[in-house]
Design a protein around this motif. Structure first.
Motif, PDB file in Angstrom:
ATOM      1  N   LEU B   2      -8.175  39.814  43.828  1.00  0.00           N
ATOM      2  CA  LEU B   2      -8.539  41.207  43.611  1.00  0.00           C
ATOM      3  C   LEU B   2      -7.764  41.712  42.393  1.00  0.00           C
ATOM      4  N   VAL B   3      -8.478  42.222  41.397  1.00  0.00           N
ATOM      5  CA  VAL B   3      -7.828  42.787  40.220  1.00  0.00           C
ATOM      6  C   VAL B   3      -7.814  44.303  40.402  1.00  0.00           C
ATOM      7  N   VAL B   4      -6.615  44.895  40.463  1.00  0.00           N
ATOM      8  CA  VAL B   4      -6.501  46.333  40.660  1.00  0.00           C
ATOM      9  C   VAL B   4      -6.255  46.999  39.307  1.00  0.00           C
ATOM     10  N   MET B   5      -7.111  47.955  38.942  1.00  0.00           N
ATOM     11  CA  MET B   5      -6.972  48.639  37.654  1.00  0.00           C
ATOM     12  C   MET B   5      -6.002  49.821  37.800  1.00  0.00           C
ATOM     13  N   ARG B   6      -5.388  50.195  36.710  1.00  0.00           N
ATOM     14  CA  ARG B   6      -4.538  51.383  36.702  1.00  0.00           C
ATOM     15  C   ARG B   6      -5.376  52.630  36.987  1.00  0.00           C
ATOM     16  N   GLU B  13     -12.366  49.369  29.667  1.00  0.00           N
ATOM     17  CA  GLU B  13     -11.372  48.414  30.165  1.00  0.00           C
ATOM     18  C   GLU B  13     -11.904  47.681  31.385  1.00  0.00           C
ATOM     19  N   ILE B  14     -12.555  48.437  32.259  1.00  0.00           N
ATOM     20  CA  ILE B  14     -13.123  47.819  33.457  1.00  0.00           C
ATOM     21  C   ILE B  14     -14.205  46.813  33.074  1.00  0.00           C
ATOM     22  N   GLU B  15     -15.067  47.220  32.151  1.00  0.00           N
ATOM     23  CA  GLU B  15     -16.124  46.295  31.728  1.00  0.00           C
ATOM     24  C   GLU B  15     -15.556  45.035  31.081  1.00  0.00           C
ATOM     25  N   ASP B  16     -14.460  45.203  30.351  1.00  0.00           N
ATOM     26  CA  ASP B  16     -13.857  44.035  29.706  1.00  0.00           C
ATOM     27  C   ASP B  16     -13.343  43.046  30.746  1.00  0.00           C
ATOM     28  N   VAL B  17     -12.707  43.569  31.806  1.00  0.00           N
ATOM     29  CA  VAL B  17     -12.227  42.676  32.865  1.00  0.00           C
ATOM     30  C   VAL B  17     -13.407  41.970  33.519  1.00  0.00           C
ATOM     31  N   VAL B  18     -14.479  42.724  33.771  1.00  0.00           N
ATOM     32  CA  VAL B  18     -15.673  42.110  34.368  1.00  0.00           C
ATOM     33  C   VAL B  18     -16.184  40.977  33.472  1.00  0.00           C
ATOM     34  N   ARG B  19     -16.227  41.244  32.171  1.00  0.00           N
ATOM     35  CA  ARG B  19     -16.707  40.201  31.237  1.00  0.00           C
ATOM     36  C   ARG B  19     -15.820  38.959  31.282  1.00  0.00           C
ATOM     37  N   GLN B  20     -14.506  39.189  31.303  1.00  0.00           N
ATOM     38  CA  GLN B  20     -13.573  38.056  31.332  1.00  0.00           C
ATOM     39  C   GLN B  20     -13.767  37.222  32.602  1.00  0.00           C
ATOM     40  N   ILE B  21     -14.005  37.910  33.717  1.00  0.00           N
ATOM     41  CA  ILE B  21     -14.228  37.193  34.980  1.00  0.00           C
ATOM     42  C   ILE B  21     -15.507  36.363  34.884  1.00  0.00           C
ATOM     43  N   GLU B  22     -16.551  37.017  34.391  1.00  0.00           N
ATOM     44  CA  GLU B  22     -17.846  36.324  34.351  1.00  0.00           C
ATOM     45  C   GLU B  22     -17.853  35.181  33.343  1.00  0.00           C
ATOM     46  N   SER B  23     -17.073  35.328  32.262  1.00  0.00           N
ATOM     47  CA  SER B  23     -17.049  34.268  31.241  1.00  0.00           C
ATOM     48  C   SER B  23     -16.435  32.990  31.801  1.00  0.00           C
ATOM     49  N   ARG B  24     -15.775  33.088  32.965  1.00  0.00           N
ATOM     50  CA  ARG B  24     -15.211  31.890  33.596  1.00  0.00           C
ATOM     51  C   ARG B  24     -16.087  31.391  34.751  1.00  0.00           C
ATOM     52  N   GLY B  25     -17.321  31.875  34.780  1.00  0.00           N
ATOM     53  CA  GLY B  25     -18.260  31.381  35.790  1.00  0.00           C
ATOM     54  C   GLY B  25     -18.038  31.985  37.163  1.00  0.00           C
ATOM     55  N   LEU B  26     -17.236  33.048  37.231  1.00  0.00           N
ATOM     56  CA  LEU B  26     -16.953  33.688  38.514  1.00  0.00           C
ATOM     57  C   LEU B  26     -17.765  34.965  38.614  1.00  0.00           C
ATOM     58  N   ARG B  36      -8.607  54.818  41.876  1.00  0.00           N
ATOM     59  CA  ARG B  36      -8.659  53.732  40.898  1.00  0.00           C
ATOM     60  C   ARG B  36      -9.730  52.728  41.292  1.00  0.00           C
ATOM     61  N   THR B  37     -10.046  51.855  40.377  1.00  0.00           N
ATOM     62  CA  THR B  37     -11.059  50.834  40.631  1.00  0.00           C
ATOM     63  C   THR B  37     -10.386  49.493  40.882  1.00  0.00           C
ATOM     64  N   ALA B  38     -10.927  48.751  41.834  1.00  0.00           N
ATOM     65  CA  ALA B  38     -10.494  47.370  42.032  1.00  0.00           C
ATOM     66  C   ALA B  38     -11.699  46.482  41.800  1.00  0.00           C
ATOM     67  N   ILE B  39     -11.449  45.233  41.408  1.00  0.00           N
ATOM     68  CA  ILE B  39     -12.554  44.315  41.140  1.00  0.00           C
ATOM     69  C   ILE B  39     -12.314  43.037  41.937  1.00  0.00           C
ATOM     70  N   GLU B  54      -3.972  39.203  34.573  1.00  0.00           N
ATOM     71  CA  GLU B  54      -2.857  40.149  34.688  1.00  0.00           C
ATOM     72  C   GLU B  54      -2.558  40.891  33.402  1.00  0.00           C
ATOM     73  N   SER B  55      -2.803  40.216  32.281  1.00  0.00           N
ATOM     74  CA  SER B  55      -2.351  40.840  31.042  1.00  0.00           C
ATOM     75  C   SER B  55      -3.466  41.590  30.320  1.00  0.00           C
ATOM     76  N   LEU B  56      -4.635  41.696  30.926  1.00  0.00           N
ATOM     77  CA  LEU B  56      -5.710  42.460  30.277  1.00  0.00           C
ATOM     78  C   LEU B  56      -5.385  43.954  30.304  1.00  0.00           C
ATOM     79  N   THR B  57      -5.850  44.671  29.320  1.00  0.00           N
ATOM     80  CA  THR B  57      -5.563  46.107  29.220  1.00  0.00           C
ATOM     81  C   THR B  57      -6.150  46.852  30.409  1.00  0.00           C
TER      82      THR B  57
END
Lengths: 343, 343, 343, 343
Positions: B2-6, B13-26, B36-39, B54-57
């Motif tokens: 679970l990725v918890v956003m600030r 920022e949320i969309e970027d995390v989603v993209r990073q997750i999907e780019s790894r086939g997840l 706040r939003t969690a993913i 962890e280090s994504l904005t």
């Protein structure tokens, strides 16, 4: 060793303890107190088992007084030991920074990172070829190929290289390729490995176990020294506590504690203690300020792709900035960070 | 995972995390909350490195949800595993008591103690031939001679024998002489040894490390099972805490915790946890009452002369009394202590 | 107290330490050893500050020998203390079970649960009116109204009641309404509260702090006894360790440790240690088997609606089953669970 | 909050959990994964009890996601809070050093030491009038007389003074005489005292409990802020671990951890963590280097005569030397130590 008698222990009970002590060739020194009697045991050159006396009638408890380490202690050798790795000396005025990736992943990755850390000011290279992983399903390292990569990159950059020998099976191999042998925290009490690395004659980086006292760390080093190898650098890398804001709790006070008792140098590994890169710079500052003889720092140029521990790796740029801080800080504690050798 | 956003993370920022997750086939499952939003990340079959995100904005923290063990878990195999050692079964209704000296000191000592513990009701013999000792100056065990003594005494008494394999060098030897291989607390994360004992096919007694979580203990067992060996008995032997009234703190709650998650049996070693014989009977009672599948108890007929850990060894007479207590207690938790096999 | 000199300390340094000891009216007992000299200090009736000697030249370390507790110790009073609460005696052959909700939420809830635990076999009622909560936004208890409810329900059922006095402000009020005063784990070293409850003369249930050693627990009781109140029942409720499978680690070995040193009774609170109801029955069995003088168990008839700690509360039916187990188990350790008084 | 279902939980079990969540006015967000389903709970503004869902059929575990603190967090207030004590500001660029004796023993002793620490460069005075002592037989402080001495010496030297309020009884008194109120480590979860000091409006020095997580420390501060007082300085003073070479383990990483989450300043107390004076200078350096906003140091001109904690007190000369080091060190972390105000 001190045998403390119960309040109201009889004269006969005390005499019996004295007899038991003397029957083992030791000297009993009774100290009658206001409330109870204690009996000091002297004349012991080796380790006396406390069980010998704890169960005698009238005994309240047995307190260890002597420390069991010898060769590692300042009482044995008062001057600081400076461990030589190539042209480097660890434990003198110079403060040595070891940096590199957690795991060796490929030749190119290792070359890129090694050049970056050298440019940033590191004097030595680190990288894991054999990786101890909590889960059998995590990346376990490239093995021999990783060692060969480390050797090649070390030769290319002129940075001496340290890597972990995970077990006695691969120790000879690691000794062949590496300049310094790391014994990991999980292996701090792997006594066979300690004796074997003691016989290898190679410089050793011995990490403190996550649940090891300072006494146990020094006794682990004693195993190595007892085999004739005193080229040992100790490493504080965090202990396991209830605190959950870092992966482990960096016990900076272990550094002056070791330095008081022992002549061996000690460095810190803030990366493994922190578990995340954000806390690596402050913990690095703390370790240098407290008096560490060096630092071991994980660096990766694509931490989000790292096959292990990416969250704690600094970017090369962050590492360079940290080195700038470290140079300024070192001066305030009468240390200097040497320039890396050019090749 | 679970990725918890600030709080206040932007839509980008949320969309970027989603993209990073999907780019790894997840698969990314955003959960917009009041503050706040969690993913949630799904679709991962193996281990995902938290450092990836962890280090994504905009990311506050990353929380592990999946458990990393598989083969050892009840989700994988719901029935209790019963480990066979000779005619004994560990993990079923029977409660198995393993007893003997800390160290094998001589044939006669081992014979005397083995006969005594058999008479007292033990079903299995223990004894150390290779001893892990904190100090290099303490008695290190008789080695091969110790193994030969254990084999002989096991054959004479009909009690199967368990002894520690200290390293991969001596594993084959220990497998040849012993009926069950002990992996000591200091070796719980010696992964090479775990894999090797996994391949040996021999029943294994795996002790919990002094600083190991239940998850780490189960992952150590997973290393062994991953090599095809499921004949594993776990052992709670005390963890390191600040409490100083026993050598280690026997964590009895680890026993139901393991039994809930895993199908593997688990026993307790109250002798090493206590560090003194006085607390062995109460801790034995606690361990049986909490649901342990067995006990491992140190016994010595001259503990004041023992070459290691004499203070925690029961006298044979104390052991017999304890077994009487254990028989009565076992019945109240729907267990029975079987009679030792006659030879 | 034992002053250990460094190896190679000079005769003058030793004489200086002796002089410093004697100048404080104490007796110095030098014990010359093979490697170093130690000096036993006797003649001290109170507490000697180790700082007096630690910084003298040539001193390696100072080791405490005497134990600082007096009134609570078996050396002071060898017989077990039996604490009286109404018709109940805690600390004798009888094993006392205290049960009830974590928090008093309403009269009806308390009545229902009190009747249920009495029917299940409890001899005493528990319930929080003033609640120590980690967060200021959690339910803080009904306060005075809660005390009044507890008194009424206690009178109706005939079960004596214990509840926590959170601070000195409410102590008199709690003393007025309750039969026994609980000092919570967070208040174990609230010395003003300890002294005040000592002067109240009321029976006290003193919980071990999450980071308290057995010595510190006994010294907290010493504060109460020093005010003339020896009606103290100690309570083991789990310590804070790295282990994360229970909320705290129930340190069952503290129970025989206390019983060896002190004449005061000690019970266990498996509910707070476990943090979830599943582990309450096995930990209850462990505590009774190890020798606890009683248990304190949280029960709720609608735990999913509880205003605090619902996850650790047993359903009344589970509590009844547990009591059945406890009765059988008590017999095997020469205890009995008395029937609750009828009203 | 995230409810994780067991592998193989049925559709009905999942729907039941969803219904239970929704029946409490919360929103359920199911996330079906490869191996199991998790359900995110949103819409909660306050604290949700995990017990609500843990015991439902098919639930494996419940994971807390939201952090329970609000006012103390950077999400609530992003700028650093600077706490004003007289002319001093704690939490800005200035690094504040508080020094003085452990206990106030007499007017003369306090005057001598206060002048010495002012000459050495301290900006603020410390000293205990009410002392929390583990043993009832140790010196308990001069009480009101001690407060009056501190006030007089503070006025004479111009150094603002901080001293501990041991309980709510003496809080008003301490507020009258002191410039800043210390809440000791043993009182960190004394919620009545926290609320009361919150209402006092006085600057507060809140020490971390020996077993408190960073979250719990921040929640203790939240109690004070919730009463309208945000003049809070936190203090890291060592946690309890198994390590025995210092009295407590100074957890330097707590300092950047707090600074990331909270806007409140945090200082370090190396004297209590170390327990001996030798380790105070290295730990002071570590704390400043890691980013602490200040230090609290114990000083005594006759430590061998001190009525409490003499072994950890620096001599005035050692304190002066330390201040020299601190000035140089502060510069390297972009801080400065201000000159004490003249009077």
């Amino acid at each position: 060793m001190l045998v403390v008698m119960r309040m109201g222990a009889s004269g006969e009970e005390i005499e019996d303890v004295v007899r038991q002590i003397e029957s083992r060739g030791l000297k009993a020194n009774p100290i009658p107190g206001t409330q109870r009697t204690a009996i000091g045991i002297t004349g012991n050159l080796g380790v006396v088992e406390p069980g010998l006396f704890e169960s005698l009638t009238g005994v309240l408890e047995v307190i260890q007084v002597s420390h069991p380490y010898k060769l590692v202690s300042r009482e044995f050798k008062s001057d600081d030991t400076v461990v030589r790795v190539g042209d480097l000396g660890i434990g003198g005025t110079d403060l040595v920074v070891i940096a590199g990736p957690c795991s060796v992943e490929s030749l190119e990755q290792t070359q890129r990172i090694a050049r970056a850390v050298k440019a940033g000011g590191a004097q030595m290279l680190r990288g894991g070829a054999y990786k101890p992983r909590t889960s059998p399903y995590s990346f376990q390292g490239l093995g021999l190929e990783g060692l060969q990569i480390l050797r090649q990159v070390s030769d290319e950059t002129g940075l001496p290289v340290v890597t972990e020998a995970l077990d006695i099976d691969v120790l000879d191999q690691v000794c062949e390729y590496a300049d310094m042998i790391q014994i990991g925290a999980r292996n701090m009490q792997n006594y066979t490995l300690l004796r074997r690395v003691g016989r290898s004659g190679k410089p050793v980086l011995l990490k403190r176990g996550m649940n090891a006292t300072v006494t146990e760390l020094l006794l682990a080093a004693e195993y190595i020294m007892d085999e004739g190898n005193s080229e040992i650098v100790l490493c504080e890398r965090g202990i396991r506590t209830f605190a959950d804001h870092t992966r482990n709790t960096l016990d900076v006070s272990a550094i002056p504690a070791v330095q008081k008792i022992s002549h061996l140098p000690i460095i810190a590994d803030p990366s493994h203690a922190a578990g995340n890169r954000e806390k690596v710079p402050p913990l690095s500052r703390a370790a240098v300020a407290v008096g560490a003889d060096g630092l071991m720092i994980e660096v990766h140029d694509h931490p989000e792709e790292a096959l292990s521990d990416g969250s704690q790796a600094l970017h090369p740029q962050q590492f360079s900035e940290l080195m700038g801080e470290m140079r300024r800080l070192a001066a305030t504690v009468d240390r200097r960070i040497p320039d890396p050798v050019n090749h």
